[in-house]
Motif scaffolding. Sequence first.
Motif, mmCIF file in Angstrom:
data_model
loop_
_atom_site.group_PDB
_atom_site.id
_atom_site.type_symbol
_atom_site.label_atom_id
_atom_site.label_comp_id
_atom_site.label_asym_id
_atom_site.label_seq_id
_atom_site.Cartn_x
_atom_site.Cartn_y
_atom_site.Cartn_z
ATOM 1 N N ALA A 1 -33.964 25.615 -41.039
ATOM 2 C CA ALA A 1 -34.645 26.868 -40.698
ATOM 3 C C ALA A 1 -35.427 27.348 -41.908
ATOM 4 C CB ALA A 1 -33.626 27.934 -40.261
ATOM 5 N N GLY A 2 -36.634 27.818 -41.667
ATOM 6 C CA GLY A 2 -37.443 28.401 -42.724
ATOM 7 C C GLY A 2 -36.997 29.815 -43.035
ATOM 8 N N ASP A 3 -37.644 30.441 -44.008
ATOM 9 C CA ASP A 3 -37.264 31.796 -44.414
ATOM 10 C C ASP A 3 -37.384 32.783 -43.257
ATOM 11 O OD1 ASP A 3 -36.757 30.863 -46.929
ATOM 12 O OD2 ASP A 3 -38.695 31.469 -47.761
ATOM 13 N N ALA A 4 -38.467 32.706 -42.497
ATOM 14 C CA ALA A 4 -38.661 33.639 -41.379
ATOM 15 C C ALA A 4 -37.586 33.439 -40.313
ATOM 16 C CB ALA A 4 -40.053 33.438 -40.773
ATOM 17 N N PRO B 1 -42.971 10.791 -43.301
ATOM 18 C CA PRO B 1 -42.080 11.422 -42.317
ATOM 19 C C PRO B 1 -42.388 12.907 -42.184
ATOM 20 C CG PRO B 1 -40.841 9.966 -43.763
ATOM 21 C CD PRO B 1 -42.220 10.063 -44.346
ATOM 22 N N SER B 2 -42.261 13.418 -40.965
ATOM 23 C CA SER B 2 -42.657 14.805 -40.706
ATOM 24 C C SER B 2 -41.910 15.801 -41.584
ATOM 25 C CB SER B 2 -42.425 15.135 -39.230
ATOM 26 O OG SER B 2 -41.065 14.912 -38.879
ATOM 27 N N ALA B 3 -40.637 15.520 -41.885
ATOM 28 C CA ALA B 3 -39.852 16.458 -42.694
ATOM 29 C C ALA B 3 -40.338 16.537 -44.140
ATOM 30 C CB ALA B 3 -38.378 16.057 -42.668
ATOM 31 N N LEU B 4 -41.139 15.547 -44.552
ATOM 32 C CA LEU B 4 -41.578 15.500 -45.950
ATOM 33 C C LEU B 4 -43.041 15.899 -46.132
ATOM 34 C CD1 LEU B 4 -39.941 12.098 -46.971
ATOM 35 C CD2 LEU B 4 -38.987 14.390 -47.210
ATOM 36 N N LYS B 5 -43.732 16.229 -45.033
ATOM 37 C CA LYS B 5 -45.161 16.506 -45.118
ATOM 38 C C LYS B 5 -45.457 17.723 -45.983
ATOM 39 C CE LYS B 5 -46.390 14.311 -40.749
ATOM 40 N NZ LYS B 5 -46.860 14.489 -39.360
ATOM 41 N N ASN B 6 -44.595 18.752 -45.919
ATOM 42 C CA ASN B 6 -44.841 19.959 -46.718
ATOM 43 C C ASN B 6 -44.697 19.691 -48.208
ATOM 44 O OD1 ASN B 6 -45.368 21.515 -44.485
ATOM 45 N ND2 ASN B 6 -43.257 22.223 -44.263
ATOM 46 N N ILE B 7 -43.836 18.750 -48.568
ATOM 47 C CA ILE B 7 -43.639 18.430 -49.985
ATOM 48 C C ILE B 7 -44.778 17.547 -50.490
ATOM 49 C CG2 ILE B 7 -42.160 17.167 -51.605
ATOM 50 C CD1 ILE B 7 -39.776 18.162 -50.142
ATOM 51 N N ILE B 8 -45.104 16.503 -49.725
ATOM 52 C CA ILE B 8 -46.143 15.576 -50.159
ATOM 53 C C ILE B 8 -47.535 16.160 -49.929
ATOM 54 C CG2 ILE B 8 -47.139 13.287 -49.707
ATOM 55 C CD1 ILE B 8 -44.359 12.241 -49.212
ATOM 56 N N GLY B 9 -47.656 17.010 -48.899
ATOM 57 C CA GLY B 9 -48.937 17.648 -48.625
ATOM 58 C C GLY B 9 -49.875 16.806 -47.791
ATOM 59 N N LYS B 10 -49.386 15.704 -47.235
ATOM 60 C CA LYS B 10 -50.221 14.815 -46.440
ATOM 61 C C LYS B 10 -49.384 14.226 -45.308
ATOM 62 C CE LYS B 10 -52.645 13.256 -50.634
ATOM 63 N NZ LYS B 10 -52.949 12.076 -51.477
ATOM 64 N N SER B 11 -50.078 13.751 -44.292
ATOM 65 C CA SER B 11 -49.387 13.062 -43.202
ATOM 66 C C SER B 11 -49.334 11.562 -43.428
ATOM 67 C CB SER B 11 -50.080 13.356 -41.870
ATOM 68 O OG SER B 11 -51.422 12.904 -41.904
ATOM 69 N N VAL C 1 -42.467 8.544 -51.381
ATOM 70 C CA VAL C 1 -41.712 9.087 -50.254
ATOM 71 C C VAL C 1 -40.253 9.295 -50.640
ATOM 72 C CG1 VAL C 1 -40.892 8.599 -47.909
ATOM 73 C CG2 VAL C 1 -43.262 8.120 -48.530
ATOM 74 N N ALA C 2 -39.670 8.307 -51.339
ATOM 75 C CA ALA C 2 -38.270 8.433 -51.765
ATOM 76 C C ALA C 2 -38.091 9.613 -52.716
ATOM 77 C CB ALA C 2 -37.812 7.134 -52.438
ATOM 78 N N GLU C 3 -39.052 9.823 -53.617
ATOM 79 C CA GLU C 3 -38.977 10.946 -54.553
ATOM 80 C C GLU C 3 -39.056 12.272 -53.809
ATOM 81 O OE1 GLU C 3 -41.448 12.735 -58.404
ATOM 82 O OE2 GLU C 3 -41.956 10.783 -57.560
ATOM 83 N N ALA C 4 -39.937 12.351 -52.814
ATOM 84 C CA ALA C 4 -40.057 13.580 -52.030
ATOM 85 C C ALA C 4 -38.781 13.856 -51.242
ATOM 86 C CB ALA C 4 -41.246 13.466 -51.074
ATOM 87 N N ALA D 1 -35.730 12.916 -52.074
ATOM 88 C CA ALA D 1 -34.709 13.366 -53.021
ATOM 89 C C ALA D 1 -34.927 14.838 -53.374
ATOM 90 C CB ALA D 1 -34.759 12.507 -54.283
ATOM 91 N N LYS D 2 -36.173 15.230 -53.529
ATOM 92 C CA LYS D 2 -36.480 16.635 -53.840
ATOM 93 C C LYS D 2 -36.075 17.537 -52.677
ATOM 94 C CE LYS D 2 -40.400 17.477 -55.814
ATOM 95 N NZ LYS D 2 -41.852 17.669 -56.027
ATOM 96 N N LEU D 3 -36.370 17.083 -51.460
ATOM 97 C CA LEU D 3 -36.048 17.880 -50.282
ATOM 98 C C LEU D 3 -34.556 18.123 -50.157
ATOM 99 C CD1 LEU D 3 -37.356 19.160 -47.733
ATOM 100 C CD2 LEU D 3 -36.873 17.032 -46.550
ATOM 101 N N ILE D 4 -33.774 17.059 -50.384
ATOM 102 C CA ILE D 4 -32.323 17.175 -50.244
ATOM 103 C C ILE D 4 -31.709 17.870 -51.450
ATOM 104 C CG2 ILE D 4 -30.168 15.879 -50.032
ATOM 105 C CD1 ILE D 4 -31.761 13.727 -48.563
ATOM 106 N N GLY D 5 -32.118 17.458 -52.651
ATOM 107 C CA GLY D 5 -31.453 17.937 -53.865
ATOM 108 C C GLY D 5 -31.887 19.303 -54.334
ATOM 109 N N LYS D 6 -33.177 19.648 -54.178
ATOM 110 C CA LYS D 6 -33.665 20.914 -54.727
ATOM 111 C C LYS D 6 -33.838 21.984 -53.660
ATOM 112 C CE LYS D 6 -36.021 18.762 -58.652
ATOM 113 N NZ LYS D 6 -37.296 18.609 -59.387
ATOM 114 N N VAL D 7 -34.420 21.605 -52.514
ATOM 115 C CA VAL D 7 -34.661 22.593 -51.483
ATOM 116 C C VAL D 7 -33.417 22.820 -50.640
ATOM 117 C CG1 VAL D 7 -36.136 23.153 -49.509
ATOM 118 C CG2 VAL D 7 -37.086 21.915 -51.444
#
Length: 557
Positions: free
Chosen positions: A190-193, A22-32, A60-63, A65-71
């Motif tokens: 939203a990102g930091d910028a 999924p597009s929202a998880l590409k930055n965490i997994i590092g792949k499309s 994907v499920a782990e990524a 969970a990281k996106l929601i829980g940590k980021v």
Amino acid sequence: MAGKLRYWKEKDGRFWARLAVPSALKNIIGKSELLESLGGDRRTAIKNHPAAVARLQAQVAEAEAKLIGKVGINPNHTAITTGDFGQAVWQRYNAALNADAAQRDSEPTPEELEVAKKITLARLAEIDTTDALAVLDATLDYLVLRNVKENRQFFHNAQLDELRRNLADGDMHNVQHEVDAYLDQHRLTAGDAERAVLAKQLIRAEIEAVQRSVERDAGDYSGKPSDPLVKPAAEPPTHRPVSLSKLWENYVASRVMAGFMKDRGKRQDPVIRNLRKFLGHNDARLIAKKDLLAWRDNLIAVEKLSAKTVSDIYVSTVRSLFLWAYENEHLPENVAATVKQAKPRKVQSRERGYTDAEAVEVLRLSRNHQPKPNQFGYIRETAHMTAAKRWAPMLCAFTGARISEVTQLRKEDMREENGRWIIRITPDAGSVKSGGYRDVPLHRQIIEQGFIKFVLGANAGPLFHGADKPVNYARAASSVSDEISKWLRKTNVAPEGVQPNHGWRHRLKTQAMELGLNSRVIDAMQGHTGRTAGENYGDVTLNAKMRVIDQLPDYPL
């Protein structure tokens, strides 16, 4: 293969399991996309494909969970747009002006000040006016009311100076909570910028609002924003699209993380695909109750599905999805709440459990089962399947366990305690409907038939299926259970009106009533909860189970 497998890739004689990220998880997994090599042998690749897909889905499920829980970024939120910035600025400007107006409305009128003054003079007449602290206490409330306008003007000027300093210095600390509140309210990411830009624009809106307050302090209520950024925002869209397929992915992920849906929604995936095809779009926000009713009717009238299938699988899946989406604030309402499909009452033409003669016939077939070679002399049936056909019916007959609870048993789930052999039915081995483990002593006839000898000679791990990872145990056990049911139907020993595997659960209850056995103990053996809160008090011990099991008669095999 009859058709191309899902999550499958083949190229130049090589095979892979493939899963889009999924597009929202590409930055965490590092792949499309995720790939796992399955080698160059097609038969082996097909065999190993389901396990490989499960491993990719777990990544994907782990990524997620990281996106929601940590980021702290929810993949269901949408990215902030230029229109959102304008909406945030105008919303902040008007909120500040409304707060200023509310503050002015709450200030005392001249009449209220006069009343407060008289009360203060009366207090002063009753105290020693040479006592400075007593005088301050008597006059403080009045002084605060009298000077409220002067204090307000001082505060507005100081606030304006501070906001201008913050803007010049790039200090956005004081508005970060407003940034968070706006993003959460409108389900945006939203990102930091982008957060820095939004914070800066909110400060500019705040400066304009405080300038209006200063003008009002001077009696001028006609002021307009001078900053070109602060202007009425364009009308927002009537709704933000919510991807139905993405909603389903997130629902499945949440169920899997909670310990349910261990097949990751494989059985229900066709339901969502069917709904999307019928609707002609993928926006869950556009779905109305009438759309779901039309889809339900189409399933029966056009696709010729039975009312039971539509009710138990199709409608049930969509109702669960929309309830979860509503409760987790992914959708503003649950349009599926009252969508139902009536199904005909099942006519029971005979008892639901095996009779004595039928039970004996099934157990004799099971005891004598030998796998048959094909026309080339090759035995295709695995040793695990042969063992399952040999022992699962008898274990079900004397424990009343669900068939999948039996076919998922492992060698380590057997133990000897004070001379008695006991099996432990546990979620660690796959899946248990009641959620917890339970211990069931083995009947003497199971042991006499050689089951313990079989267990002691088996390898560690599952006894009746070949899955090598716990994540695959439940699915493998279910597959073996289905095969046993088909086998009993094919050999014609399972009569019409009796579920080949579930019939043992009904039979054990019938036997217990005929023998006058304790129903509470039978419930505990079968994993049924008490009908009342009182029935759940006290523990059903192994000794109590042994007394009941020992009263069950042997089968004349």
